[in-house]
Design a protein around this motif. Sequence first.
Motif, PDB file in Angstrom:
ATOM      1  N   HIS A   1      13.701   3.381  13.535  1.00 33.52           N
ATOM      2  CA  HIS A   1      13.715   2.890  12.162  1.00 33.52           C
ATOM      3  C   HIS A   1      13.144   3.945  11.230  1.00 33.52           C
ATOM      4  CE1 HIS A   1      14.347  -0.298   9.311  1.00 33.52           C
ATOM      5  NE2 HIS A   1      13.137  -0.139   8.816  1.00 33.52           N
ATOM      6  N   TYR A   2      13.859   4.217  10.135  1.00 33.67           N
ATOM      7  CA  TYR A   2      13.451   5.260   9.197  1.00 33.67           C
ATOM      8  C   TYR A   2      12.790   4.701   7.943  1.00 33.67           C
ATOM      9  CZ  TYR A   2      16.595   7.873  12.231  1.00 33.67           C
ATOM     10  OH  TYR A   2      17.208   8.429  13.326  1.00 33.67           O
ATOM     11  N   GLY A   3      12.605   3.408   7.915  1.00 37.69           N
ATOM     12  CA  GLY A   3      11.860   2.827   6.819  1.00 37.69           C
ATOM     13  C   GLY A   3      10.398   3.234   6.911  1.00 37.69           C
ATOM     14  N   THR A   4       9.763   3.440   5.777  1.00 36.36           N
ATOM     15  CA  THR A   4       8.376   3.907   5.755  1.00 36.36           C
ATOM     16  C   THR A   4       7.519   2.985   4.906  1.00 36.36           C
ATOM     17  OG1 THR A   4       8.868   5.343   3.864  1.00 36.36           O
ATOM     18  CG2 THR A   4       9.030   6.320   6.058  1.00 36.36           C
ATOM     19  N   GLY A   5       6.220   2.996   5.204  1.00 35.10           N
ATOM     20  CA  GLY A   5       5.273   2.241   4.399  1.00 35.10           C
ATOM     21  C   GLY A   5       4.714   3.103   3.287  1.00 35.10           C
ATOM     22  N   GLY A   6       3.630   2.651   2.700  1.00 35.38           N
ATOM     23  CA  GLY A   6       3.007   3.404   1.624  1.00 35.38           C
ATOM     24  C   GLY A   6       3.622   3.091   0.275  1.00 35.38           C
ATOM     25  N   PRO A   7       3.121   3.745  -0.761  1.00 36.67           N
ATOM     26  CA  PRO A   7       3.596   3.469  -2.124  1.00 36.67           C
ATOM     27  C   PRO A   7       5.087   3.773  -2.285  1.00 36.67           C
ATOM     28  CG  PRO A   7       1.576   4.775  -2.143  1.00 36.67           C
ATOM     29  CD  PRO A   7       2.045   4.757  -0.733  1.00 36.67           C
ATOM     30  N   LEU A   8       5.812   2.877  -2.937  1.00 42.36           N
ATOM     31  CA  LEU A   8       7.231   3.109  -3.193  1.00 42.36           C
ATOM     32  C   LEU A   8       7.452   4.333  -4.072  1.00 42.36           C
ATOM     33  CD1 LEU A   8       8.758  -0.446  -3.766  1.00 42.36           C
ATOM     34  CD2 LEU A   8       9.134   1.094  -1.837  1.00 42.36           C
ATOM     35  N   ALA A   9       6.470   4.682  -4.887  1.00 42.52           N
ATOM     36  CA  ALA A   9       6.613   5.865  -5.736  1.00 42.52           C
ATOM     37  C   ALA A   9       6.780   7.123  -4.896  1.00 42.52           C
ATOM     38  CB  ALA A   9       5.390   6.004  -6.647  1.00 42.52           C
ATOM     39  N   ASP A  10       6.216   7.136  -3.696  1.00 45.34           N
ATOM     40  CA  ASP A  10       6.362   8.286  -2.808  1.00 45.34           C
ATOM     41  C   ASP A  10       7.699   8.266  -2.076  1.00 45.34           C
ATOM     42  OD1 ASP A  10       3.963   9.460  -3.436  1.00 45.34           O
ATOM     43  OD2 ASP A  10       2.869   8.551  -1.770  1.00 45.34           O
ATOM     44  N   ARG A  11       8.189   7.089  -1.767  1.00 43.81           N
ATOM     45  CA  ARG A  11       9.400   6.961  -0.953  1.00 43.81           C
ATOM     46  C   ARG A  11      10.287   5.841  -1.511  1.00 43.81           C
ATOM     47  NH1 ARG A  11       4.807   7.231   1.897  1.00 43.81           N
ATOM     48  NH2 ARG A  11       4.457   9.017   3.274  1.00 43.81           N
ATOM     49  N   PRO A  12      10.905   6.053  -2.666  1.00 40.34           N
ATOM     50  CA  PRO A  12      11.646   4.962  -3.314  1.00 40.34           C
ATOM     51  C   PRO A  12      12.871   4.499  -2.542  1.00 40.34           C
ATOM     52  CG  PRO A  12      11.959   7.049  -4.475  1.00 40.34           C
ATOM     53  CD  PRO A  12      10.878   7.277  -3.474  1.00 40.34           C
ATOM     54  N   PHE A  13      13.421   5.351  -1.682  1.00 39.20           N
ATOM     55  CA  PHE A  13      14.551   4.942  -0.851  1.00 39.20           C
ATOM     56  C   PHE A  13      14.087   4.496   0.532  1.00 39.20           C
ATOM     57  CE2 PHE A  13      16.412   8.024  -3.874  1.00 39.20           C
ATOM     58  CZ  PHE A  13      17.313   7.175  -4.500  1.00 39.20           C
ATOM     59  N   SER A  14      13.304   5.331   1.214  1.00 36.68           N
ATOM     60  CA  SER A  14      12.856   4.996   2.566  1.00 36.68           C
ATOM     61  C   SER A  14      11.984   3.749   2.584  1.00 36.68           C
ATOM     62  CB  SER A  14      12.062   6.162   3.165  1.00 36.68           C
ATOM     63  OG  SER A  14      12.848   7.326   3.274  1.00 36.68           O
ATOM     64  N   GLY A  15      11.316   3.477   1.480  1.00 40.01           N
ATOM     65  CA  GLY A  15      10.456   2.308   1.432  1.00 40.01           C
ATOM     66  C   GLY A  15      11.194   0.995   1.362  1.00 40.01           C
ATOM     67  N   ARG A  16      12.511   1.034   1.057  1.00 39.54           N
ATOM     68  CA  ARG A  16      13.257  -0.227   0.882  1.00 39.54           C
ATOM     69  C   ARG A  16      14.634  -0.249   1.514  1.00 39.54           C
ATOM     70  NH1 ARG A  16      13.888  -0.848  -5.308  1.00 39.54           N
ATOM     71  NH2 ARG A  16      14.075   1.419  -5.168  1.00 39.54           N
ATOM     72  N   PHE A  17      15.253   0.914   1.713  1.00 41.05           N
ATOM     73  CA  PHE A  17      16.698   0.913   1.925  1.00 41.05           C
ATOM     74  C   PHE A  17      17.170   1.439   3.281  1.00 41.05           C
ATOM     75  CE2 PHE A  17      16.857   1.403  -2.951  1.00 41.05           C
ATOM     76  CZ  PHE A  17      16.810   0.029  -3.109  1.00 41.05           C
ATOM     77  N   ASP A  18      16.328   1.340   4.316  1.00 39.59           N
ATOM     78  CA  ASP A  18      16.866   1.634   5.646  1.00 39.59           C
ATOM     79  C   ASP A  18      17.552   0.373   6.141  1.00 39.59           C
ATOM     80  OD1 ASP A  18      17.598   2.438   8.106  1.00 39.59           O
ATOM     81  OD2 ASP A  18      15.596   2.827   8.869  1.00 39.59           O
TER      82      ASP A  18
END
Length: 483
Positions: free
Chosen positions: A233-250
């Motif tokens: 899984h390539y989704g990541t945690g942390g602030p969405l500002a750092d990862r606006p795609f990986s934080g929501r769209f895997d």
Amino acid sequence: MAARNGKQYLEGLDDGRTVWLGGRKVDVPREPAFAGSLLGMAGYFDWQLAHADDCLVGDPLTGAPMNASLIVPHGPEDLARRHRCFERFARYSAGMLGRTPDYVNVTLAGFVARADVFRRQGDSRGAERLCRFHREVIEKDLSLTHTIIHPVIDKSLGDLEGQNGELATRVVRRTSEGLVLRGAKILATLGPFADELFVYPGAPMPRDADPAYALSFSVPVGTRGLHMLCRDHYGTGGPLADRPFSGRFDEQDAFVIFDDVLVPWERVFIDGDMTAYNELMREGWAANILQQTCIRAAVKLEFAYELCTRMARATNCESRPEIAAMLGEILSYARLTRAAIRAGEADAHDFGNGAFFCDDRPLRATRALLPGWMVRTNDVIKQIGSHNLLATASVDAFASPELAPLVERYLPGAKNMSARERAQLFRTAWDFAGSALGGRVELYERFYLASAARNLGLDHLVEQKSRDWTELPEFLAAAGIEW
């Protein structure tokens, strides 16, 4: 129920589905690794309510709001209405989500429009079941994905020969309740996060193939015996500002195993009918689905063009000839995609049975070229971004009393761009093109509508059958030259 919100969507996933992540069987709604992706998919359903004027229409039977991607198109006004829906949904993820529910919805609606294909052998049951299933998807606002390709272990053999055939999904038993299926399918993008797994023909089969493989059906993802094996899984945690795609769209991708899965007769649309199986995808599928896929691509390319332009301004290199050329290149891809959509919609026509689809010729041409354009766009992002994609502060740096003044001093952008804005810009670009998710999406773009080489070759063969090609001998004859 119709036009669900995000909370209702998430509640529907709590059905005991068998999903594997690594060596673990995971509880999808409560799996920490999936939290961001589920947030992103729930957001899709909230988005359709927030943008109801574009995403929803009245159900022609009940008047309740339904997803506009489920319209069965019978005229230009239907295509225009769908266009608004596809455009709005694509903007939710800047085109990075390839398997949002509207993708498979439009396929299902197109098959309903060409329900006559299911009846050509004189049996109307498959068509009737398909239309009832379409009604169920409308009324429950189900999230569909598909898995349509036979797994191939030995490419020197045909898809259904030898070991390949032993692994492919097939009927192993018929009961009074339905078909019992065994085998595998690839690749269910969105699989763990969908409500239904819709299976239909991916490519024609030889006429002498075993009809046990000639199937179209749908089952709930929570069906007993259905296993989904997820990639990392390539989704990541942390602030969405750092990862606006990986934080929501895997959206995840899963290898699907049918371990003696019972498919009720009501969900069986093709059962051994080789005519329907081989003709279904030839009867307007591309003309129907490519409206959605090309609109998503146009939105993504336009986003990438703006992203690259802003990066160039952040380092004050926009006017350099080689940078301006690369920006113009992405702009050209976006414009050509928009032109193909407009041409396809302008020349739309009846494909039979009253099904009104786009002219597929410009859209097929775009389909064959988009994989190269998407890969090239990511390359341009990396060239313009260069080391700036890596020398980028995280959002936490700006919250540190000790570090923030240093970052703000030493990592600003050109022309008075703040360090925070610069960091947000380059982190977004990296997540788009260079992160693990960015790499996965690039691979998806290469192959999700078949490879560029396959599409180019197929388009050539189709065109050669479309008319007599006589320009060369006619030209020579007009000049008095014997052919």
